[in-house]
Motif scaffolding. Structure first.
Motif, PDB file in Angstrom:
ATOM      1  N   PRO A  86       0.809  -1.228   0.000  1.00 35.21           N
ATOM      2  CA  PRO A  86       0.000   0.000   0.000  1.00 35.21           C
ATOM      3  C   PRO A  86       0.838   1.271   0.000  1.00 35.21           C
ATOM      4  O   PRO A  86       0.306   2.366  -0.221  1.00 35.21           O
ATOM      5  CB  PRO A  86      -0.814  -0.123   1.294  1.00 35.21           C
ATOM      6  N   GLN A  87       2.145   1.148   0.256  1.00 31.64           N
ATOM      7  CA  GLN A  87       3.004   2.321   0.240  1.00 31.64           C
ATOM      8  C   GLN A  87       3.336   2.765  -1.183  1.00 31.64           C
ATOM      9  O   GLN A  87       3.766   3.905  -1.394  1.00 31.64           O
ATOM     10  CB  GLN A  87       4.310   2.024   1.002  1.00 31.64           C
ATOM     11  N   LEU A  88       3.141   1.892  -2.147  1.00 30.36           N
ATOM     12  CA  LEU A  88       3.427   2.231  -3.537  1.00 30.36           C
ATOM     13  C   LEU A  88       2.190   2.828  -4.196  1.00 30.36           C
ATOM     14  O   LEU A  88       1.081   2.332  -3.986  1.00 30.36           O
ATOM     15  CB  LEU A  88       3.843   0.978  -4.318  1.00 30.36           C
ATOM     16  N   PRO A  89       2.351   3.877  -4.997  1.00 32.35           N
ATOM     17  CA  PRO A  89       1.224   4.342  -5.802  1.00 32.35           C
ATOM     18  C   PRO A  89       0.720   3.179  -6.659  1.00 32.35           C
ATOM     19  O   PRO A  89       1.503   2.311  -7.072  1.00 32.35           O
ATOM     20  CB  PRO A  89       1.834   5.448  -6.669  1.00 32.35           C
ATOM     21  N   ALA A  90      -0.571   3.158  -6.921  1.00 31.83           N
ATOM     22  CA  ALA A  90      -1.175   2.009  -7.585  1.00 31.83           C
ATOM     23  C   ALA A  90      -0.542   1.714  -8.943  1.00 31.83           C
ATOM     24  O   ALA A  90      -0.249   0.556  -9.274  1.00 31.83           O
ATOM     25  CB  ALA A  90      -2.677   2.249  -7.746  1.00 31.83           C
ATOM     26  N   ARG A  91      -0.312   2.755  -9.731  1.00 38.13           N
ATOM     27  CA  ARG A  91       0.288   2.543 -11.051  1.00 38.13           C
ATOM     28  C   ARG A  91       1.686   1.955 -10.913  1.00 38.13           C
ATOM     29  O   ARG A  91       2.055   1.018 -11.640  1.00 38.13           O
ATOM     30  CB  ARG A  91       0.354   3.864 -11.826  1.00 38.13           C
ATOM     31  N   GLU A  92       2.460   2.483  -9.990  1.00 38.41           N
ATOM     32  CA  GLU A  92       3.819   1.997  -9.779  1.00 38.41           C
ATOM     33  C   GLU A  92       3.827   0.551  -9.311  1.00 38.41           C
ATOM     34  O   GLU A  92       4.709  -0.231  -9.690  1.00 38.41           O
ATOM     35  CB  GLU A  92       4.537   2.880  -8.757  1.00 38.41           C
ATOM     36  N   ALA A  93       2.846   0.186  -8.494  1.00 40.16           N
ATOM     37  CA  ALA A  93       2.774  -1.188  -8.000  1.00 40.16           C
ATOM     38  C   ALA A  93       2.590  -2.170  -9.155  1.00 40.16           C
ATOM     39  O   ALA A  93       3.234  -3.222  -9.201  1.00 40.16           O
ATOM     40  CB  ALA A  93       1.625  -1.319  -7.008  1.00 40.16           C
ATOM     41  N   ILE A  94       1.713  -1.823 -10.088  1.00 39.97           N
ATOM     42  CA  ILE A  94       1.482  -2.695 -11.240  1.00 39.97           C
ATOM     43  C   ILE A  94       2.701  -2.727 -12.150  1.00 39.97           C
ATOM     44  O   ILE A  94       3.162  -3.803 -12.566  1.00 39.97           O
ATOM     45  CB  ILE A  94       0.234  -2.234 -12.016  1.00 39.97           C
ATOM     46  N   GLU A  95       3.258  -1.569 -12.462  1.00 39.21           N
ATOM     47  CA  GLU A  95       4.416  -1.527 -13.349  1.00 39.21           C
ATOM     48  C   GLU A  95       5.607  -2.271 -12.746  1.00 39.21           C
ATOM     49  O   GLU A  95       6.324  -2.994 -13.455  1.00 39.21           O
ATOM     50  CB  GLU A  95       4.805  -0.077 -13.648  1.00 39.21           C
ATOM     51  N   THR A  96       5.815  -2.106 -11.448  1.00 40.67           N
ATOM     52  CA  THR A  96       6.922  -2.801 -10.787  1.00 40.67           C
ATOM     53  C   THR A  96       6.748  -4.310 -10.877  1.00 40.67           C
ATOM     54  O   THR A  96       7.703  -5.045 -11.147  1.00 40.67           O
ATOM     55  CB  THR A  96       7.018  -2.375  -9.313  1.00 40.67           C
ATOM     56  N   THR A  97       5.530  -4.782 -10.661  1.00 41.35           N
ATOM     57  CA  THR A  97       5.261  -6.218 -10.767  1.00 41.35           C
ATOM     58  C   THR A  97       5.573  -6.731 -12.164  1.00 41.35           C
ATOM     59  O   THR A  97       6.224  -7.773 -12.334  1.00 41.35           O
ATOM     60  CB  THR A  97       3.790  -6.503 -10.413  1.00 41.35           C
ATOM     61  N   LEU A  98       5.120  -6.022 -13.176  1.00 47.22           N
ATOM     62  CA  LEU A  98       5.343  -6.476 -14.551  1.00 47.22           C
ATOM     63  C   LEU A  98       6.822  -6.488 -14.904  1.00 47.22           C
ATOM     64  O   LEU A  98       7.325  -7.444 -15.514  1.00 47.22           O
ATOM     65  CB  LEU A  98       4.569  -5.587 -15.527  1.00 47.22           C
ATOM     66  N   ARG A  99       7.547  -5.444 -14.504  1.00 50.00           N
ATOM     67  CA  ARG A  99       8.977  -5.376 -14.851  1.00 50.00           C
ATOM     68  C   ARG A  99       9.771  -6.430 -14.075  1.00 50.00           C
ATOM     69  O   ARG A  99      10.680  -7.062 -14.633  1.00 50.00           O
ATOM     70  CB  ARG A  99       9.519  -3.975 -14.594  1.00 50.00           C
TER      71      ARG A  99
END
Length: 203
Positions: free
Chosen positions: A81-94
């Motif tokens: 929850p500390q990550l912005p939502a968009r960043e959380a998804i992008e980080t997972t994909l990368r």
């Protein structure tokens, strides 16, 4: 006095990793008991295999636990929850694309590749950890989109399930591409493109 059993001649921890790589490369159905015995350590007997793991099914359960607690943690950012939502998804994909293209283990994702055939009443217990992992990731993507809507990062008219399914489908598709040898830099560039779907739904 009864004699003590013959000690194992293999490293059980290493054996689980070796089995994981075999299941990862071939899938559960295509990996035979004889292949497992031949690839664990320098080869073990059937009695040693059953004494150590119980069955092929039980070994696969241990393999999935090992995978989800190591390579499978690339999706953990979905639940941060500390990550912005968009960043959380992008980080997972990368992170997933990077892991799936790493050397030292088979390419692709064991969660997607582990059991390619349809689940039957006989294989429900085998399917369970794979299905649970996919369901957890699906819920993570949906939660990120909902968080984006709640923080006004995304339009209130955004369909959380539909947008989450776009990213989940992309994540699963990475497995086929990685297995086919598509270079990591191509997958990474594709992630930049897929994130534009999020940007198009901004508030």
């Amino acid at each position: 006095m009864a004699q003590m059993g013959r000690p194992r001649t293999f490293d059980r921890d290493a054996a689980i990793t070796q089995a994981m790589h075999l299941f990862w490369e071939q899938g559960y159905d295509s990996t035979s008991l004889s292949q497992l015995k031949a690839n664990i350590g320098s080869g073990i007997s059937a009695p040693s295999f059953y004494a150590a793991f119980g069955s092929k099914e039980a070994l696969f359960k241990e393999v999935m636990e090992r995978y989800l607690n190591s390579h499978g943690k690339v999706t953990d950012s979905l639940y941060d929850p500390q990550l912005p939502a968009r960043e959380a998804i992008e980080t997972t994909l990368r992170r997933s694309a990077n892991m799936q293209c790493e050397t030292g283990h088979p390419r692709g994702c064991l969660v997607a590749l582990g059991l390619m055939s349809a689940c039957t009443p006989q294989t429900l217990a085998i399917c369970a950890p794979l299905a649970e992992a996919r369901a957890r990731n699906r819920a993570g993507f949906i939660a990120c989109v909902e968080r984006g809507i709640n923080t006004a990062e995304l339009s209130e008219h955004t369909d959380p399930v539909a947008l989450a399914t776009v990213f989940e489908s992309f994540l699963l598709g990475l497995t086929t591409l990685a297995r086919d040898g598509v270079p990591h830099e191509v997958l990474d560039a594709a992630i930049t493109q897929i994130m534009r779907v999020w940007d198009a739904a901004r508030a």
